[in-house]
Enzyme design. Structure first.
Site, short mmCIF file in Angstrom:
data_model
loop_
_atom_site.label_atom_id
_atom_site.label_comp_id
_atom_site.label_asym_id
_atom_site.label_seq_id
_atom_site.Cartn_x
_atom_site.Cartn_y
_atom_site.Cartn_z
N ASN A 146 0.86 -1.18 0.00
CA ASN A 146 0.00 0.00 0.00
C ASN A 146 0.91 1.24 0.00
O ASN A 146 1.43 1.64 1.04
CB ASN A 146 -0.89 -0.03 1.25
CG ASN A 146 -1.84 1.16 1.31
OD1 ASN A 146 -1.72 2.11 0.53
ND2 ASN A 146 -2.78 1.09 2.23
N ARG B 241 -10.67 16.50 6.74
CA ARG B 241 -11.46 16.94 5.57
C ARG B 241 -12.84 17.38 6.00
O ARG B 241 -13.45 16.78 6.88
CB ARG B 241 -11.60 15.82 4.54
CG ARG B 241 -10.29 15.36 3.94
CD ARG B 241 -10.56 14.36 2.81
NE ARG B 241 -9.36 13.60 2.53
CZ ARG B 241 -9.29 12.27 2.58
NH1 ARG B 241 -10.35 11.54 2.86
NH2 ARG B 241 -8.15 11.67 2.32
N HIS C 73 -12.52 3.92 -0.58
CA HIS C 73 -12.60 2.92 0.49
C HIS C 73 -13.34 1.66 0.03
O HIS C 73 -13.86 0.90 0.85
CB HIS C 73 -13.34 3.44 1.74
CG HIS C 73 -12.62 4.50 2.51
ND1 HIS C 73 -13.31 5.52 3.16
CD2 HIS C 73 -11.32 4.69 2.77
CE1 HIS C 73 -12.44 6.30 3.77
NE2 HIS C 73 -11.22 5.82 3.56
N ARG D 159 -2.47 -1.91 -3.54
CA ARG D 159 -3.62 -1.03 -3.38
C ARG D 159 -3.45 0.13 -4.36
O ARG D 159 -2.41 0.77 -4.40
CB ARG D 159 -3.68 -0.47 -1.97
CG ARG D 159 -4.77 0.58 -1.85
CD ARG D 159 -4.96 1.04 -0.43
NE ARG D 159 -6.03 2.02 -0.38
CZ ARG D 159 -5.88 3.27 0.06
NH1 ARG D 159 -4.72 3.68 0.52
NH2 ARG D 159 -6.89 4.09 0.06
N GLU E 261 -8.43 -4.50 4.83
CA GLU E 261 -8.22 -4.19 3.41
C GLU E 261 -7.11 -5.04 2.82
O GLU E 261 -7.16 -5.44 1.66
CB GLU E 261 -7.93 -2.69 3.25
CG GLU E 261 -9.17 -1.84 3.52
CD GLU E 261 -8.86 -0.38 3.73
OE1 GLU E 261 -8.58 0.00 4.89
OE2 GLU E 261 -8.91 0.38 2.76
#
Ligand code: AMP
Length: 402
Positions: free
Chosen positions: A11, A236, A172, A83, A379
């Site tokens: 990743n 965010r 996601h 990823r 993940e």
């Protein structure tokens, strides 16, 4: 010959490279992870532990793996799973990487200027180190490719939107895919064939997004063209009147990059109260800090709005699943987000909700029409599984008899 049973999952972020070596054999693939780690401060060679670029970072990973007895040259490696953040409309499934795929990924860089270059760099270096090994890219947007057009299309002038690939993609996706299936399994459904199982997945980490999944297909999600839309996140803003951007430009004299930084890095929880870690916010609230309490209230109010909206989108909800750092660990966020939603058939059990744990579990009351679950995301395992299935050519078919 050594059996190729392991997938290395990489990743590559803009400044870090996370890796996990995952063994895919046995009754529970992924139970054995012989190595994992993270190389940080990529691009800061002067910092302690820092490295100049992704090539150097991957060499460091190779050294760490070799030191653990699992070098990159190991014959039991089946493939490397990467990823990848933005697949645009081009990549709606995992893909075996070749030069053509890399060229297509390059074209998507304008859609994810922070993330895709790091992913591409990681893949390039991994291919140089093991050119013989299949390399698979698993896209964060892919699970949302099933969104109907009325959900992915913004109400913008169509010609302008289409000319610039402006639409909702969602992110996601690897987590939403994994958690929606794990929730089905937890509730006694077949994850591969969940029937008309309807679940709302709340991925609440430093980034946060919610998705509505019907019969295994994602039908709505809160992140948009970029990961900025939707829930309040660590740094965010999430949803915002787009006219705020014009106002900042005209009245505050901010340029595009400054507004981008404001909305992505200096907003959300950190913008509201100065902290983006929910643990710290919890501590401050306990001490009577009003800014922290307000940040918490804004955060959970946004979650409630999405739970209500996605209940309407699905029409009927069987389960709600909380996942990622905040979703898995903060009983307070789960409790405050769902308080008073009995009218929607959602009743938390405060005792079950308060119990900490690392296994998937149900935290709703027996009388709750909607099952509420805490389901840890994974993940890396999802990427390893998709990588293995692609490399083995469609997957987990049982071995031939005899
Ligand atoms: P993630 O992006 O999934 O790694 O989530 C990271 C975030 O999870 C952190 O920024 C924290 O806000 C939150 N988090 C992690 N552990 C806890 C905890 N024990 N309680 C509350 N929040 C937590």
């Amino acid at each position: 010959m050594t059996a190729q049973t392991r997938v290395l999952v990489l990743n590559s972020g803009s400044s870090s490279l996370k890796y996990q070596l995952i063994d895919m054999t046995g009754p529970t693939p992924g139970a054995d992870r012989p190595a994992r780690g993270i190389v940080e401060r990529i691009g800061e060679p002067q910092a302690r532990g820092g490295v100049p670029d992704h090539a150097a970072a991957l060499r460091t990973v190779g050294e760490e793996l070799a030191a653990a007895g699992h070098g990159l040259d190991s014959p039991d490696l089946l493939a490397i799973g990467h990823r990848a953040v933005h697949g645009g409309t081009r990549f709606t499934e995992p893909v075996l990487v070749d030069d053509g795929v890399l060229a297509e990924m390059e074209k998507l860089v304008p859609l994810a200027p922070l993330h895709n270059p790091a992913n591409i760099a990681g893949i390039r270096v991994a291919r140089e180190l093991r050119p013989d090994l299949p390399q698979v890219a698993v896209f964060d947007t892919a699970f949302h490719a099933t969104l109907p057009e009325h959900a992915w299309r913004y109400a913008l002038d169509t010609a302008t939107a289409d000319a610039h690939a402006i639409r909702r993609y969602g992110f996601h996706g690897t987590s939403h895919a994994y958690v929606s299936r794990a929730t089905a399994r937890l509730l006694g459904r077949d994850p591969a064939d969940p029937g008309d199982f309807h679940v709302i997945v709340l991925h609440l980490g430093n980034g946060a997004s919610v998705s509505a999944v019907a019969g295994g297909r994602c039908v709505e999600t809160s992140m948009g063209m970029t990961p900025l839309e939707g829930l309040v996140m660590g740094t965010r803003s999430g949803d915002l009147d787009p006219a705020v951007v014009f106002h900042l430009a005209r009245e505050a004299g901010m340029d595009t990059d400054a507004i981008d930084t404001l909305l992505n890095k200096r907003s959300g929880l950190v913008g509201l109260c100065g902290d983006n870690d929910m643990r710290e916010i919890g501590r401050r609230i306990a001490e009577g800090d009003e800014r922290a309490a307000l940040a918490f209230d804004v955060y959970v109010h946004r979650i409630r709005k999405y739970v209500g909206a996605y209940t309407a989108v699905l029409g009927r909800v069987d389960a709600l699943a909380f996942t990622a750092g905040v979703g898995e660990n903060s009983a307070a966020v789960r409790e405050a987000s769902l308080r008073g939603l009995g009218g929607l058939g959602i009743e938390l059990d405060s005792v079950r909700n308060a119990v900490r744990g690392s296994a998937p579990r149900v935290v709703s009351a027996p009388s709750s029409r909607v099952a509420v679950a805490v389901v840890p995301t994974d993940e890396e395992l999802e990427i390893a599984t998709q990588t293995r299935d692609l490399v083995r050519g469609g997957g987990s078919a049982p071995p031939p008899p005899g």
